[in-house]
Write an enzyme that holds these catalytic residues in place. Structure first.
Site, PDB file in Angstrom:
ATOM      1  N   ASP A  92     -40.575 -36.411   9.704  1.00 44.25           N
ATOM      2  CA  ASP A  92     -41.500 -35.459  10.315  1.00 44.25           C
ATOM      3  C   ASP A  92     -42.885 -36.041  10.548  1.00 44.25           C
ATOM      4  O   ASP A  92     -43.699 -35.454  11.262  1.00 44.25           O
ATOM      5  CB  ASP A  92     -41.632 -34.217   9.426  1.00 44.25           C
ATOM      6  N   GLU A 115     -32.333 -17.595  10.035  1.00 45.95           N
ATOM      7  CA  GLU A 115     -31.535 -17.609   8.805  1.00 45.95           C
ATOM      8  C   GLU A 115     -32.139 -16.700   7.740  1.00 45.95           C
ATOM      9  O   GLU A 115     -31.413 -15.995   7.024  1.00 45.95           O
ATOM     10  CB  GLU A 115     -31.419 -19.050   8.298  1.00 45.95           C
ATOM     11  N   GLY A 158     -35.732 -38.805   4.768  1.00 44.52           N
ATOM     12  CA  GLY A 158     -36.031 -40.138   5.269  1.00 44.52           C
ATOM     13  C   GLY A 158     -36.266 -41.135   4.157  1.00 44.52           C
ATOM     14  O   GLY A 158     -35.659 -42.212   4.120  1.00 44.52           O
ATOM     15  N   ALA A 218     -33.700 -32.975   9.994  1.00 43.14           N
ATOM     16  CA  ALA A 218     -33.228 -33.811   8.888  1.00 43.14           C
ATOM     17  C   ALA A 218     -32.491 -35.043   9.391  1.00 43.14           C
ATOM     18  O   ALA A 218     -32.666 -36.147   8.853  1.00 43.14           O
ATOM     19  CB  ALA A 218     -32.330 -32.990   7.969  1.00 43.14           C
TER      20      ALA A 218
END
Length: 427
Positions: A301, A171, A15, A317
């Site tokens: 966030d 992941e 951001g 994101a």
């Protein structure tokens, strides 16, 4: 010469970075304040933790990013408070910065949900030091097991427990299974790696919340095919230095517990006198400004932003990137005497990789890819959004080498004396 308006941006994540880069041609001065001197590409943090990439492969110095933009300067420091009335931010060391416009983009931190032992005995994965610390610990654990007798491996030394079945947990689980099965299995000739376990624990009845059920089911099958043990509908009760206990009364011995279960807004949010939303985020208006302070914008966030369905947007994101760009545009509109515009989030899709040629990707319009097509889409998107040509080339070469040889070349232990678990997050 008149004094140019001063914009202070707190945080150089997705951001803050995008807000700053959209203000390079505006008639104002920008100061970017961050606790670190680099911008990190956090979607690839798990690859640093699992020896797939080096830490500098996914990070770029902030000053290098802004070097060609003379109206942007960087300041290393941690923001400890904000005086909204005086338009001043307070930094560690009693330093202060005045602003005409303030952009709060400090990101998020780990939350332990009040579960005993999480802060003391688990490994978070929110920063580059976290990733390097976890990689050091995992590799050191296998080295110690190789040098010990079998009784040590039977006590859970080679059991890795991941708590949280979101994208990071999925992941990490896939990458760890490949690291153990294809790299460490070849490195340790006398260690019985059949005793090594990767256990993924999720408190709900499915993995990857926010994904379509087809993708969730596919991810579960892909992980189990790689030898990952998945326990759904399982809630953590406590963590100790030798394992984890669940609310159903069962327990698993483990020396490595990775916490990927939850995040909350950066603690800076608690220092701002404003209404809070979910997970400690700050409520903002339609244009991302703070109520009663149109010169203060909150993005990423740290912000509680309502989507078109009325629900709070996820901490992703893309939300931060688009929020940063809208905020920069609104600051320029204010300088021009125009009204600010409402922030509208455009969903570009969500992705998660489970390992080599294995990923799920969901795009707008109900378009979805699983397996190799999803993996190729994941690779392409992450290369595009990496900051810096050098980083893109290095990551591409590393990925190509790993694909051709299965070799994870960053299997080095950089012991800085902090390979023990810690849940403490920097503000």
């Amino acid at each position: 010469m008149p004094v140019r308006p001063h914009v202070v941006i707190v945080g150089s994540g997705f951001g803050g970075l995008n807000a700053a880069l959209r203000l390079t041609s505006a008639p104002l001065d920008v100061t970017v304040v961050d606790r670190d001197n680099y911008h990190g590409f956090w979607p690839l943090l798990y690859q640093v933790a699992t020896a797939g990439l080096g830490s500098d492969d996914i990070a770029r110095p902030i000053r290098a990013v802004y070097a060609r933009h003379p109206n942007i300067s960087a300041r290393l420091g941690t923001v400890t408070g904000v005086d909204l009335d005086q338009r001043v931010i307070e930094l560690d060391g009693e330093a202060t910065l005045h602003y005409d416009f303030l952009v709060l983009a400090a990101g998020s931190s780990t939350t332990d949900f009040g579960i005993p032992g999480v802060a003391e005995h688990t490994f978070p994965l929110k920063t580059l030091p976290d990733a390097v610390r976890l990689r050091n610990h995992v590799l050191s654990t296998f080295e110690r097991a190789d040098a010990s007798d079998s009784s040590d491996t039977d006590s859970g030394a080679l059991t890795i427990v991941l708590v949280g079945g979101g994208p990071t947990g999925v992941e990490m689980a896939g990458a760890l299974s490949e690291l153990i099965g294809h790299n460490l299995a070849g490195d340790f000739h006398h260690l019985d790696l059949t005793k090594a376990r990767v256990l993924l624990v999720e408190m709900t009845d499915r993995l990857l919340p926010g994904f379509a059920s087809k993708s969730q089911e596919w991810a579960l099958k892909a992980l189990t095919s790689k030898g990952v043990e998945v326990r759904l509908n399982t809630k953590l009760d406590k963590v100790t230095d030798d394992g984890v206990s669940f609310d159903d009364g069962t327990s698993v011995p483990s020396r490595t517990v990775v916490w990927t279960a939850g995040v909350r807004a950066n603690p800076l949010a608690d220092a701002i006198p404003a209404s809070q939303g979910r997970a400690g985020t700050l409520r903002v208006g339609p244009d991302l400004s703070l109520a009663g302070h149109p010169e203060v914008f909150v993005i990423g966030d740290l912000a509680a932003v309502e989507g078109r369905d009325g629900d709070q947007l996820p901490q992703l994101a893309q939300v931060a990137i688009q929020g940063g760009r809208r905020t920069a545009a609104n600051i320029k509109r204010t300088l021009e005497g125009k009204e600010t515009k409402k922030f509208r989030y455009h969903n570009h899709g969500i992705m998660a990789t489970i390992g080599r040629r294995s990923a799920v990707a969901e795009l707008p319009g109900g378009i979805g890819f699983h397996g190799s097509p999803g993996w190729v889409a994941w690779l392409a998107v992450h290369l595009v959004f990496l900051i810096g040509f050098r980083n893109r080339v290095v990551v591409l070469v590393n990925w190509a080498w790993n694909y051709l040889t299965w070799d994870r070349a960053t299997r080095v232990i950089l012991d800085d004396g902090s390979t023990t678990a810690t849940g403490q997050q920097r503000a």
